[in-house]
Design a protein around this motif. Structure first.
Motif, PDB file in Angstrom:
ATOM      1  N   SER A 118       0.862  -1.172   0.000  1.00 16.62           N
ATOM      2  CA  SER A 118       0.000   0.000   0.000  1.00 16.62           C
ATOM      3  C   SER A 118       0.901   1.225   0.000  1.00 16.62           C
ATOM      4  CB  SER A 118      -0.931  -0.011   1.208  1.00 16.62           C
ATOM      5  OG  SER A 118      -0.189  -0.131   2.398  1.00 16.62           O
ATOM      6  N   MET A 119       0.506   2.201  -0.784  1.00 13.42           N
ATOM      7  CA  MET A 119       1.317   3.403  -0.960  1.00 13.42           C
ATOM      8  C   MET A 119       0.566   4.609  -0.387  1.00 13.42           C
ATOM      9  SD  MET A 119       3.940   2.571  -3.086  1.00 13.42           S
ATOM     10  CE  MET A 119       4.387   1.161  -4.074  1.00 13.42           C
ATOM     11  N   PRO A 120       1.297   5.645   0.000  1.00 14.67           N
ATOM     12  CA  PRO A 120       0.627   6.890   0.374  1.00 14.67           C
ATOM     13  C   PRO A 120      -0.204   7.398  -0.805  1.00 14.67           C
ATOM     14  CG  PRO A 120       2.956   6.966   0.948  1.00 14.67           C
ATOM     15  CD  PRO A 120       2.748   5.734   0.119  1.00 14.67           C
ATOM     16  N   PRO A 121      -1.250   8.178  -0.537  1.00 11.31           N
ATOM     17  CA  PRO A 121      -2.184   8.591  -1.596  1.00 11.31           C
ATOM     18  C   PRO A 121      -1.518   9.197  -2.826  1.00 11.31           C
ATOM     19  CG  PRO A 121      -3.007   9.272   0.549  1.00 11.31           C
ATOM     20  CD  PRO A 121      -1.629   8.703   0.777  1.00 11.31           C
ATOM     21  N   GLN A 122      -0.519  10.036  -2.634  1.00 12.46           N
ATOM     22  CA  GLN A 122       0.103  10.693  -3.783  1.00 12.46           C
ATOM     23  C   GLN A 122       0.796   9.669  -4.691  1.00 12.46           C
ATOM     24  OE1 GLN A 122       0.924  11.032  -0.590  1.00 12.46           O
ATOM     25  NE2 GLN A 122       3.124  11.286  -0.286  1.00 12.46           N
ATOM     26  N   LEU A 123       1.352   8.614  -4.115  1.00 15.42           N
ATOM     27  CA  LEU A 123       1.978   7.566  -4.925  1.00 15.42           C
ATOM     28  C   LEU A 123       0.951   6.593  -5.485  1.00 15.42           C
ATOM     29  CD1 LEU A 123       5.241   6.603  -3.018  1.00 15.42           C
ATOM     30  CD2 LEU A 123       5.026   7.762  -5.203  1.00 15.42           C
ATOM     31  N   SER A 124      -0.089   6.321  -4.727  1.00 15.35           N
ATOM     32  CA  SER A 124      -1.130   5.388  -5.188  1.00 15.35           C
ATOM     33  C   SER A 124      -1.721   5.824  -6.516  1.00 15.35           C
ATOM     34  CB  SER A 124      -2.258   5.274  -4.159  1.00 15.35           C
ATOM     35  OG  SER A 124      -1.826   4.528  -3.071  1.00 15.35           O
ATOM     36  N   GLU A 125      -1.980   7.109  -6.651  1.00 11.13           N
ATOM     37  CA  GLU A 125      -2.548   7.613  -7.900  1.00 11.13           C
ATOM     38  C   GLU A 125      -1.603   7.372  -9.074  1.00 11.13           C
ATOM     39  OE1 GLU A 125      -3.992  11.839  -9.784  1.00 11.13           O
ATOM     40  OE2 GLU A 125      -4.287  11.514  -7.627  1.00 11.13           O
ATOM     41  N   LEU A 126      -0.311   7.648  -8.886  1.00  9.20           N
ATOM     42  CA  LEU A 126       0.671   7.411  -9.942  1.00  9.20           C
ATOM     43  C   LEU A 126       0.764   5.919 -10.276  1.00  9.20           C
ATOM     44  CD1 LEU A 126       3.020   8.284 -11.809  1.00  9.20           C
ATOM     45  CD2 LEU A 126       4.525   8.006  -9.817  1.00  9.20           C
ATOM     46  N   ILE A 127       0.871   5.075  -9.255  1.00  6.41           N
ATOM     47  CA  ILE A 127       0.979   3.624  -9.465  1.00  6.41           C
ATOM     48  C   ILE A 127      -0.273   3.105 -10.148  1.00  6.41           C
ATOM     49  CG2 ILE A 127       1.160   1.389  -8.289  1.00  6.41           C
ATOM     50  CD1 ILE A 127       3.794   3.073  -8.371  1.00  6.41           C
ATOM     51  N   ASP A 128      -1.446   3.556  -9.711  1.00  8.11           N
ATOM     52  CA  ASP A 128      -2.704   3.129 -10.348  1.00  8.11           C
ATOM     53  C   ASP A 128      -2.746   3.518 -11.823  1.00  8.11           C
ATOM     54  OD1 ASP A 128      -3.537   2.059  -7.948  1.00  8.11           O
ATOM     55  OD2 ASP A 128      -4.922   3.707  -7.473  1.00  8.11           O
ATOM     56  N   THR A 129      -2.252   4.693 -12.143  1.00 11.63           N
ATOM     57  CA  THR A 129      -2.215   5.131 -13.551  1.00 11.63           C
ATOM     58  C   THR A 129      -1.325   4.212 -14.379  1.00 11.63           C
ATOM     59  OG1 THR A 129      -2.656   7.426 -12.958  1.00 11.63           O
ATOM     60  CG2 THR A 129      -1.616   7.034 -15.101  1.00 11.63           C
ATOM     61  N   HIS A 130      -0.137   3.917 -13.874  1.00 13.26           N
ATOM     62  CA  HIS A 130       0.758   3.011 -14.606  1.00 13.26           C
ATOM     63  C   HIS A 130       0.159   1.603 -14.697  1.00 13.26           C
ATOM     64  CE1 HIS A 130       4.449   5.338 -15.456  1.00 13.26           C
ATOM     65  NE2 HIS A 130       3.973   6.112 -14.488  1.00 13.26           N
ATOM     66  N   MET A 131      -0.526   1.181 -13.631  1.00 17.99           N
ATOM     67  CA  MET A 131      -1.156  -0.139 -13.649  1.00 17.99           C
ATOM     68  C   MET A 131      -2.188  -0.209 -14.769  1.00 17.99           C
ATOM     69  SD  MET A 131      -0.954  -3.011 -11.972  1.00 17.99           S
ATOM     70  CE  MET A 131      -0.448  -2.681 -10.298  1.00 17.99           C
ATOM     71  N   ARG A 132      -3.040   0.808 -14.842  1.00 20.39           N
ATOM     72  CA  ARG A 132      -4.106   0.817 -15.858  1.00 20.39           C
ATOM     73  C   ARG A 132      -3.554   0.960 -17.272  1.00 20.39           C
ATOM     74  NH1 ARG A 132      -6.077   4.567 -12.613  1.00 20.39           N
ATOM     75  NH2 ARG A 132      -5.779   6.189 -14.160  1.00 20.39           N
ATOM     76  N   CYS A 187       5.918  12.944  -6.718  1.00 22.84           N
ATOM     77  CA  CYS A 187       4.847  12.468  -5.836  1.00 22.84           C
ATOM     78  C   CYS A 187       5.289  12.264  -4.392  1.00 22.84           C
ATOM     79  CB  CYS A 187       4.288  11.143  -6.344  1.00 22.84           C
ATOM     80  SG  CYS A 187       3.377  11.295  -7.867  1.00 22.84           S
ATOM     81  N   MET A 188       6.588  12.243  -4.160  1.00 18.33           N
ATOM     82  CA  MET A 188       7.084  11.964  -2.812  1.00 18.33           C
ATOM     83  C   MET A 188       7.340  13.265  -2.065  1.00 18.33           C
ATOM     84  SD  MET A 188       9.580   8.658  -3.534  1.00 18.33           S
ATOM     85  CE  MET A 188      10.054   8.455  -1.811  1.00 18.33           C
ATOM     86  N   PRO A 189       6.620  13.492  -0.989  1.00 17.94           N
ATOM     87  CA  PRO A 189       6.796  14.741  -0.239  1.00 17.94           C
ATOM     88  C   PRO A 189       8.147  14.805   0.476  1.00 17.94           C
ATOM     89  CG  PRO A 189       5.293  13.278   0.917  1.00 17.94           C
ATOM     90  CD  PRO A 189       5.610  12.622  -0.391  1.00 17.94           C
ATOM     91  N   THR A 190       8.753  13.664   0.739  1.00 15.43           N
ATOM     92  CA  THR A 190      10.076  13.597   1.368  1.00 15.43           C
ATOM     93  C   THR A 190      10.915  12.592   0.575  1.00 15.43           C
ATOM     94  OG1 THR A 190       9.372  11.845   2.876  1.00 15.43           O
ATOM     95  CG2 THR A 190       9.142  14.113   3.661  1.00 15.43           C
TER      96      THR A 190
END
Length: 161
Positions: free
Chosen positions: A43-57, A139-142
């Motif tokens: 599970s990824m933080p929300p900002q990364l989840s959106e990017l990963i979901d886009t690449h997944m799709r 996407c990574m805040p830190t």
């Protein structure tokens, strides 16, 4: 019917579950254990989840299902098999410190992502990975995040004959 323990790590989902359970039952002595582990996609933080979901799709999805029989089936197969008594079927949190290079390395190691990458020549692979790395940075805040890479485990005992 002479071994005390059989393990299977991150592989059961590639196999015929009923056949594997039958074979393992024939190897285990009564009371022996079959323990299987799997690392679900983290599970990824929300900002990364959106990017990963886009690449997944848009890129990885066609490669994700290729050859996979059953991603969450070990506990279900053990529960249903008459030779086994299911003792544990759970997911254990596994927080991992993940700097961006380590995250990119992890993504490259995932079977369906590496299958996607193999469709390209080396220059195209590198260009894609450079783009993905820049997107991760955005996407990574830190520079380092804590990402939960849970461990799914199922353990069953061979019933007495």
């Amino acid at each position: 019917a002479s071994v005390d323990l059989v393990t299977c790590v991150n592989a059961f989902h590639w196999m015929d579950g009923d056949e594997v359970c039958g074979r393992v039952a024939s190897w285990l002595r009564p009371g022996g254990l079959f323990a299987g582990w799997r690392y679900p996609f983290p599970s990824m933080p929300p900002q990364l989840s959106e990017l990963i979901d886009t690449h997944m799709r848009t890129r990885w999805a066609p490669f994700r299902a290729s050859g996979v029989l059953d991603l969450d089936g070990l506990g279900r197969h053990l529960r249903a098999h008459p030779s086994f008594e299911l003792l544990v079927d759970e997911s254990v949190p596994n927080p991992v410190e993940m700097p961006r290079p380590k995250l990119l390395g992890f993504l490259r190691s995932v079977s369906f992502i590496s299958a996607y990458l193999r469709t390209f020549d080396p220059d195209t692979q590198r260009a894609y990975l450079d783009t993905l790395d820049r997107q991760l940075a955005d996407c990574m805040p830190t520079p380092t995040l804590i990402i939960d890479m849970p461990l799914a485990v199922a353990i069953a005992r061979r019933r007495s004959l």
